[in-house]
Motif scaffolding. Sequence first.
Motif, PDB file in Angstrom:
ATOM      1  N   ILE A 276       0.834  -1.222   0.000  1.00  0.00           N
ATOM      2  CA  ILE A 276       0.000   0.000   0.000  1.00  0.00           C
ATOM      3  C   ILE A 276       0.861   1.261   0.000  1.00  0.00           C
ATOM      4  O   ILE A 276       0.507   2.254  -0.623  1.00  0.00           O
TER       5      ILE A 276
ATOM      6  N   PHE B 246      -6.545  -0.285   6.220  1.00  0.00           N
ATOM      7  CA  PHE B 246      -7.476  -1.324   5.731  1.00  0.00           C
ATOM      8  C   PHE B 246      -8.867  -1.142   6.349  1.00  0.00           C
ATOM      9  O   PHE B 246      -9.877  -1.255   5.656  1.00  0.00           O
TER      10      PHE B 246
ATOM     11  N   ALA C 129     -12.332  -1.338   4.444  1.00  0.00           N
ATOM     12  CA  ALA C 129     -13.047  -2.622   4.519  1.00  0.00           C
ATOM     13  C   ALA C 129     -14.551  -2.389   4.623  1.00  0.00           C
ATOM     14  O   ALA C 129     -14.991  -1.475   5.313  1.00  0.00           O
TER      15      ALA C 129
ATOM     16  N   SER D  82     -12.026  -7.420   4.063  1.00  0.00           N
ATOM     17  CA  SER D  82     -10.776  -7.159   4.797  1.00  0.00           C
ATOM     18  C   SER D  82      -9.993  -5.959   4.259  1.00  0.00           C
ATOM     19  O   SER D  82      -9.378  -5.240   5.044  1.00  0.00           O
ATOM     20  N   VAL D  83     -10.046  -5.704   2.939  1.00  0.00           N
ATOM     21  CA  VAL D  83      -9.243  -4.575   2.412  1.00  0.00           C
ATOM     22  C   VAL D  83     -10.058  -3.571   1.597  1.00  0.00           C
ATOM     23  O   VAL D  83      -9.510  -2.562   1.141  1.00  0.00           O
TER      24      VAL D  83
ATOM     25  N   LEU E 261      -8.916  -2.290  -3.550  1.00  0.00           N
ATOM     26  CA  LEU E 261      -7.812  -3.264  -3.600  1.00  0.00           C
ATOM     27  C   LEU E 261      -8.306  -4.611  -4.128  1.00  0.00           C
ATOM     28  O   LEU E 261      -7.592  -5.318  -4.844  1.00  0.00           O
ATOM     29  N   TYR E 262      -9.555  -4.947  -3.784  1.00  0.00           N
ATOM     30  CA  TYR E 262     -10.154  -6.177  -4.324  1.00  0.00           C
ATOM     31  C   TYR E 262     -10.142  -6.131  -5.859  1.00  0.00           C
ATOM     32  O   TYR E 262      -9.729  -7.082  -6.524  1.00  0.00           O
TER      33      TYR E 262
ATOM     34  N   THR F  76      -3.948 -11.098   4.097  1.00  0.00           N
ATOM     35  CA  THR F  76      -3.572  -9.681   4.026  1.00  0.00           C
ATOM     36  C   THR F  76      -2.681  -9.425   5.225  1.00  0.00           C
ATOM     37  O   THR F  76      -2.958  -9.928   6.314  1.00  0.00           O
TER      38      THR F  76
ATOM     39  N   THR G  57      -0.414  -6.628   7.732  1.00  0.00           N
ATOM     40  CA  THR G  57      -0.180  -5.228   8.113  1.00  0.00           C
ATOM     41  C   THR G  57       1.318  -4.974   8.302  1.00  0.00           C
ATOM     42  O   THR G  57       1.745  -3.840   8.430  1.00  0.00           O
TER      43      THR G  57
END
Length: 387
Positions: A102, A120, A124, A140-141, A145-146, A175, A177
């Motif tokens: 990211i 995130f 999300a 989750s993101v 991003l998906y 994912t 961090t």
Amino acid sequence: MFDWLVVGAGFAGSVIAERLASQLDAKVLVIDRRPHIGGNAYDRLDDAGILIHQYGPHIFHTNSDAVFDYLSQFTRWRPYEHRVLAEVDGQRVPIPINRTTINRLYGLSLSTDAEAEAFFAARAEPIEKIKTSEDVVVASVGRELYEKFFRGYTRKQWGVDPSDLDKSVTARVPTRTNTDDRYFSDTHQAMPADGYTRMFERMLDHPNITVRTGIDFDQIRDIVTYQRLIFTGPIDEYFRYVYGRLPYRSLSFKHVTLDTEWHQSVAVVNYPQTQDYTRVTEYKHLTGQSNSRTSLTYEYPTADGDPYYPIPREENQAIFRKYQALARSHPDVHFIGRLATYRYYNMDQVVGQALATFKRIREEHAEHRTGRRLPDPHLQAEEVVQP
Ligand code: FAD
Ligand code: UDP
């Protein structure tokens, strides 16, 4: 006259053949319709002398000491941690998505897990019941991003939208961090030092085992005499498609050798947004081989062709369950492996499944000899390694 016929010389067939021969002193015939052993993990030297994987990149990883110790009888290992880059918005960034991903993509300088977590969390989307491969990632993101990393790749790879695929498919990719850029986080990550095929040769090298390649089960099912059968091919094929065909996803592999020492900085580059292929593999990163040239494989997903991936969707599971019920009425046949149990299993899970099946066969064997009855030993090969 054989005690066992094993159809398929991949992980499932080779592991069980080795166990039956070495632990129960059984006479085993192993056949495969391909001209080689190893199943999809088969590797070979190409014309440039580079070790390539004929059916796409196979990276060994497991959390199971039992599976790793078992295979270690047949190979030494080369420590190898897999790293993958995805080409997104014209840049090559780490996948699984991590903090570096990211920072690069959005020109940020997040420096802690908490900052990445907040990034995130702000994107999300709350999803009450996560069911599909889209849900898992979006929850989750977030959607952006998906769409960048998952939607295009998944449509290409599976021929369906992630919203039509079980959540387990994209859930394979975590994912992070932190800045850990390894593809897997298992305790054991290594490649067989002399390649997979050599490992299979050692596994099958036993006086009780006869191996015949280039033979389809259909050619010999009524000719060879054997007592019991292990089938590791597609279960729908075994039952002559009585309940219709189980869908499998196939791939077409383009293998090339370039007159340059290196092509890319990591073993695999994924293409979620562009190209007809999903990913490009450069083998020397996996094997540590030195060569002035380099060999690559491009993977093009296809609907037709050899079955490589069971397609995890509820409607397909429903068909599989019918075949599974039919299998229960064939107590002398054991169905194991990725195609026969219609499960998207990694290599270590297939080894775990084969070892669990063997354990039950051995218990049955003991029961026979002692006259003691054991509870339902057949077809319950659920003691597998979790992903
Ligand atoms: P297979 O390897 O498919 O073996 C079955 C064998 O049975 C085949 O050789 C087939 O020819 C034979 N057969 C079928 N029907 C018949 C018949 N009627 N008569 C005779 N022979 C028959 N796993 C990982 O852990 N890490 C990875 O990085 C990884 N990458 C992968 C990449 C790709 C592109 C693919 C497709 C799979 C990957 N896998 C990976 C999964 C791995 O390939 C499987 O888990 C494993 O090979 C399954 O072993 P198996 O014995 O169940 O099946
Ligand atoms: N995936 C994706 N983008 C990526 C990597 C993976 O969308 O860059 C999705 C895709 O649906 C893929 C699945 O996650 O089929 C599992 O990925 P994995 O790398 O485990 O696939 P395999 O090596 O089994 O083909």
